[in-house]
Design an enzyme around this catalytic site. Structure first.
Site, mmCIF file in Angstrom:
data_model
loop_
_atom_site.group_PDB
_atom_site.id
_atom_site.type_symbol
_atom_site.label_atom_id
_atom_site.label_comp_id
_atom_site.label_asym_id
_atom_site.label_seq_id
_atom_site.Cartn_x
_atom_site.Cartn_y
_atom_site.Cartn_z
ATOM 1 N N GLY A 188 2.600 34.209 20.071
ATOM 2 C CA GLY A 188 4.044 34.373 19.826
ATOM 3 C C GLY A 188 4.874 33.260 20.432
ATOM 4 C CB THR B 271 7.806 37.277 19.206
ATOM 5 O OG1 THR B 271 6.762 37.014 18.267
ATOM 6 C CG2 THR B 271 7.285 37.053 20.619
ATOM 7 C CD GLU C 5 20.081 31.082 30.448
ATOM 8 O OE1 GLU C 5 21.152 31.050 31.048
ATOM 9 O OE2 GLU C 5 19.315 30.087 30.371
ATOM 10 C CE LYS D 262 13.278 25.491 23.182
ATOM 11 N NZ LYS D 262 11.827 25.628 23.376
#
Ligand code: NDP
Ligand code: HSE
Length: 431
Positions: free
Chosen positions: A189, A14, A131, A207
């Protein structure tokens, strides 16, 4: 910087295919912004014959990500394979040791091995840019590391997993079943190779650990984080929340309290009028509280080909421009040890759904158990619709209380004959 900047792309799924498409389709503007051309020279995936929707015929093919990572044909190794162990970790480690810049979207890798990888990048004087690893297309890493570098940050919180937000908000809007909506997120995806990382809250926790390290200048503490996923959230909880004026979202919250840092990921009830209640589908939102700036909220697509590839390409252009910063904003040796405060210290309101026997007096027994645990009730509703014969859901919103008291109340309720199943508890966040 060497011109042209030569990119080795490992992983053509993806995100990898998305990056190849942007670098091909936007070559002119990227070249101008980068100060010279940026070209893919070599690629790697498992299957050479798979159609990726982009022409790869001009690129050297590698079967082994580590061989690509150390090849003389590249200046920047872009890791889009995934997984915290195995080929991704081996190849990124090898690339940094070989003095190659690295760009990755791999939050599992950064959260679990960032403490080892960042010093390698610092010693080699190369970039380790990630990022795309947090909040997909939202440039939140750059916002904290660069744009807000003059602030003392006290809190970072938000919706960090697109798949969970897609599932919760689709269930809310359409009444569709959890598994059905998850299957959609996989087709689109959005989901991880192992979707239990999404619905189990682990991806959001990866995260949050990264954001906390960047925001507070502390070492990564994924293992110390409190994590709960959305697997147990039922359509009934979504409906009761709505009746009470709330919506359910999966939130990540990291906040400094004195010497300690609260770091937790779990489902929450947010008031229907709150900005987070308006964040639907695959969208993520991150709120950052800074000492000088005040509150900054960033919102945008949190997963999927285009948004994630956009973040990866931004990282590549930074390298072409010669921007190399310490991966966690300050040198690894200057990061302070993270002291994560236990979830039992949380103070706030709670949603409880208790399936009780349909008999006179069962409600009184429930409220008695809560009183014994010193938990005070703000609202209570009893459904007239039994879950099935003899089982009536009683739903409670508590006044602010310590999590320890709720744990005690749940223990007392569980011991009670009138309580037929394990009660459902969801924390309420009103700020
Ligand atoms: P995919 O599963 O779509 O793609 C993975 C790619 O890696 C495939 O091309 C696969 O090859 C290749 N690959 C897997 N194992 C190997 C191996 N041993 N050797 C060589 N190649 C291998 O994953 P995504 O693109 O979705 O995700 C990639 C990374 O980006 C992950 O770290 C993920 O967490 C992260 N990410 C993903 C987002 C998203 O929305 N999808 C958003 C943000 C981050 P083949 O195609 O031949 O099977
Ligand atoms: N599986 C992740 C999500 C991809 O749904 O948010 C983006 O990191």
């Amino acid at each position: 910087m060497t011109i042209p900047l030569r990119i080795g792309l490992a992983g053509l799924g993806t995100v990898g295919a998305g990056v190849a498409k942007i670098l091909a389709n936007q070559a002119d503007v990227i070249g101008k912004r980068a100060g010279g051309s940026v070209v893919v020279t070599a690629v790697c995936a498992r299957s050479k014959s798979k159609d990726r929707g982009v022409d790869l015929s001009a690129f050297e093919w590698f079967d082994d990500p580590v061989a690509l990572a150390t090849s003389d044909a590249i200046d920047v190794f872009v890791e889009l394979v995934g997984g915290s162990e195995g080929p991704a970790n081996d190849a990124v480690t090898a690339a940094l040791k070989a003095g190659k810049h690295v760009v990755t979207a791999n939050k599992a890798l950064v959260a679990l091995h960032g403490a080892t990888l960042a010093p390698l990048a610092e010693q080699a004087g190369v970039a380790l840019n990630y990022e795309a690893a947090v909040a997909g297309g939202i440039p939140v890493i750059k916002a904290i590391r660069e744009g807000l570098a003059g602030n003392e940050i006290s809190r970072v919180s938000g919706i960090l997993n697109g798949t969970c937000n897609y599932i919760l908000t689709e269930m809310e809007a359409t009444g569709r079943a959890f598994d059905d909506v998850l299957a959609d997120a996989q087709k689109l995806g959005y989901a991880e190779a192992d979707p239990s990382f999404d619905v189990g809250g682990i991806d959001a926790a990866h995260k949050l650990a990264i954001l906390a390290s960047l925001a507070f200048g502390v070492t990564l503490d994924f293992d110390g984080l409190y994590v709960e996923g959305i697997e147990a959230i039922s359509a009934a909880d979504i409906d009761f929340a709505k009746e009470l004026g709330y919506k359910i979202r999966l939130l990540g919250i990291a906040a400094r309290h004195g010497a300690g840092i609260e770091q937790r990921v779990h489902p929450v009830l947010v008031p229907v009028t709150s900005p987070l209640a308006a964040v639907t589908s695959v969208v993520n939102a991150v709120a950052i509280e800074g000492s000088a700036v005040g509150s900054v909220v960033l919102e945008g697509p949190g997963a999927g080909e285009g948004p994630t590839a956009s973040a990866v390409v931004g990282d590549i252009i930074d390298i072409a421009r010669g921007l190399v910063v310490a991966p966690f904003g300050i040198l690894s040796k200057d990061l302070q040890p993270s002291v994560t405060t236990p979830i039992a210290e949380r103070v706030g309101s709670y949603y409880l759904r208790i399936n009780a026997t349909d008999r006179a007096g069962s409600m009184a027994e429930i409220t008695k158990a809560l009183a014994e645990a010193s938990v005070s009730i703000e609202r209570i509703i009893q459904s007239s619709e039994p879950v099935d014969a003899g089982r009536l859901p009683v739903v409670i919103i508590t006044h602010d209380t310590q999590e320890k008291a709720i744990e005690n109340a749940l223990r007392l309720l569980n011991e009670h004959d009138d309580v037929l199943d394990q009660p459902m508890m969801i924390r309420v966040e009103r700020d």
